[in-house]
Scaffold this active site. Structure first.
Site, short mmCIF file in Angstrom:
data_model
loop_
_atom_site.label_atom_id
_atom_site.label_comp_id
_atom_site.label_asym_id
_atom_site.label_seq_id
_atom_site.Cartn_x
_atom_site.Cartn_y
_atom_site.Cartn_z
CD GLU A 251 -2.98 -0.98 -0.06
OE1 GLU A 251 -3.42 0.19 -0.33
OE2 GLU A 251 -3.27 -1.84 -0.39
CB CYS A 286 -1.88 6.95 0.84
SG CYS A 286 -0.68 6.44 1.66
#
Length: 484
Positions: A251, A286
């Site tokens: 990720e 993110c």
């Protein structure tokens, strides 16, 4: 108000170890040392991996109801320690208290989801008689735990992003070793404290804050069967290259875009959500909004509203309820992003608001007319800065979203279902959020990126599948089976 413990251990094979007080954890707002943690060396990491190997069989044999009970215990204890967890986040990460409480809520959700899924390890019956050769044959498969896992979690969501690794592993019966971010280890350590209250087999978990000495074992040790890493793209892809035969889940980063079409009905709602997405927890997400794409017909109106709303955000001590913008994780990170803003301005970009820095505190900043080759457009800002861009057609907007090496999530505001379908089909991202910002995430969603944003998926049943291997058996009929 909850306070931190004077010192914290690491957890080695389910047990607290106060080996030293070598890791200083600072209050990210004051810069002062808030507490100290034990730091694991290479020998401790090696023993943690050895313990996970020994725990592989007993973990795999745990019945579903026992795994569910462990996860439900965590849910109960996290609720009881809610304020403590939130304050630890607020101090170690500099996360405004309202955001910190939101993350604790999501931590609880993530463990609850895993508890529910722990009893749903389904398999399948498969017909094999696809040709005369296989007449009378049938197959069945089940899913079995992959084995010892290695987790490396980031500083920005030190509770919930650790939980997205720990909870699925426990749900399926995989032992693990975890390296929490050294700047924000407390959340994971408190999770270890709660797990130590359960009857998990010895070696089921180790949570080891550590320095670079020995940390490579989390990546290169062949006894580990999976690495799950959340962090920067450069580090993540390098780890993947060095993982050998391990399964890998990454990720990584993004420079997420939100698109506001001319038919957006409630511009004020869109503005509120965009400002939240761009600047919550100082933009250190993110899927934080970094690129704001607005149709030319409403660009000037939206720009004015965005600037006015940004000006109302309160910057300061994250422990105060009214604070929306707290410190970035470090002064060096704030200096880095401030440099990108200055470079974008020097290249012709216009600062609409913000642009100033005081130590680790960086103003919420909006810019326009930034050349597309600038770091502020190309790279992941990971801080409170966003760029406004204008588009004239929906096709152009989709092309602008895709003009990125990243592809985690995108948000779109439009009332045209055809445009929604086109975005879903053509945007090069792992997820499209309609009527909201890309920063929106519910923890049972499948969540993962494409391009430089990641490899694999977390969230919901997709997360569990990463920790399982299919195991197949074929069976001949009682009278009709043919030899292979």
């Amino acid at each position: 108000m909850s306070t931190l413990q004077a010192k914290y251990p690491y957890y080695l094979n389910n047990k607290a170890v106060f080996a030293n007080e070598a890791l200083e954890v600072t209050d990210k707002y004051t810069g002062e040392v808030a507490t100290r943690c034990a730091l694991a060396d290479a020998a401790a990491i090696d023993e943690g991996i050895a313990g996970a190997v020994r725990a592989t069989e007993p973990m795999a044999k745990m019945p579903s109801y026992e795994k569910k009970a462990v996860l439900e215990h965590c849910v109960t204890r996290f609720k009881e320690r809610f304020d403590e967890l939130a304050m630890a986040l607020c101090i170690e990460a500099g996360k405004p208290i309202n955001d910190a409480e939101g993350e604790v809520t999501r931590l609880i959700d993530t463990f609850q989801i895993a508890a529910e899924e722990s009893t749903r390890m389904h398999g399948e019956l498969q017909a094999l008689d696809i040709s005369p050769r296989a007449k009378g044959y049938q197959g069945m498969w089940k899913r079995v735990p992959i084995g010892p896992c290695s987790f490396i979690s980031p500083f920005n969501f030190p509770l919930n992003l650790a939980a997205h690794k720990i909870a699925p592993a426990l749900a399926v019966g995989c032992p693990f070793v975890m390296k929490p971010a050294s700047r924000t280890p407390l959340g994971a350590i408190i999770m270890g404290e709660v797990l130590a209250e359960t009857d998990l087999p010895e070696g089921a978990f180790s949570i080891l804050a550590c320095s670079r000495d020995g940390a490579d074992l989390f990546t290169v040790d062949d006894r580990l069967k999976l690495l799950s890493f959340t962090g920067s793209p450069g580090v993540g892809w390098d780890l993947k290259a060095r993982c050998g035969k391990k399964k890998v889940v990454l990720e990584l980063g993004g420079n997420a875009a939100v698109v506001v079409d001319a038919d957006t009905k409630n511009l004020d709602d869109a503005v509120n959500r965009i400002i939240f997405g761009a600047f919550y927890q100082s933009g250190q997400s993110c899927i934080g909004v970094q690129r704001i794409m607005i149709h030319e017909a409403i660009y000037d109106v939206m720009k004015a509203k965005l600037v006015a709303k940004t000006a109302t955000l309160i910057k300061g001590d994250p422990k105060q309820r009214e604070t929306f913008i707290g410190p970035m994780i470090s002064e060096s990170e704030a200096t880095r992003l401030h440099g990108w803003i200055d470079a974008a301005a020097a290249a012709g970009g216009t600062i609409l608001c913000g642009g100033s820095r005081d130590g680790a505190m960086l103003d919420a900043t909006l810019m326009e007319n930034v050349p597309l080759n600038q770091d502020l457009c190309v790279e992941e800002a990971f801080g409170p800065a966003a760029v406004l861009q204008k588009f004239s057609s929906w096709d152009d907007a989709i092309s602008m979203v895709n003009d990125s090496k990243f592809g985690l999530q995108a948000g779109i505001f439009t009332r045209d279902f055809y445009k929604v379908q086109q975005a879903w089909d053509e945007m090069e991202v792992g997820g499209v959020v309609v009527g909201d910002v890309p920063s929106y995430r519910v923890d049972n969603m499948p969540y993962g990126g494409v391009k430089d944003s990641g490899y694999g998926s977390e969230g919901g049943t997709e997360a569990l599948e990463a920790y399982l291997n299919p195991k197949f058996v074929s069976q001949a009929g009682l009278s009709d089976g043919l030899s292979g």
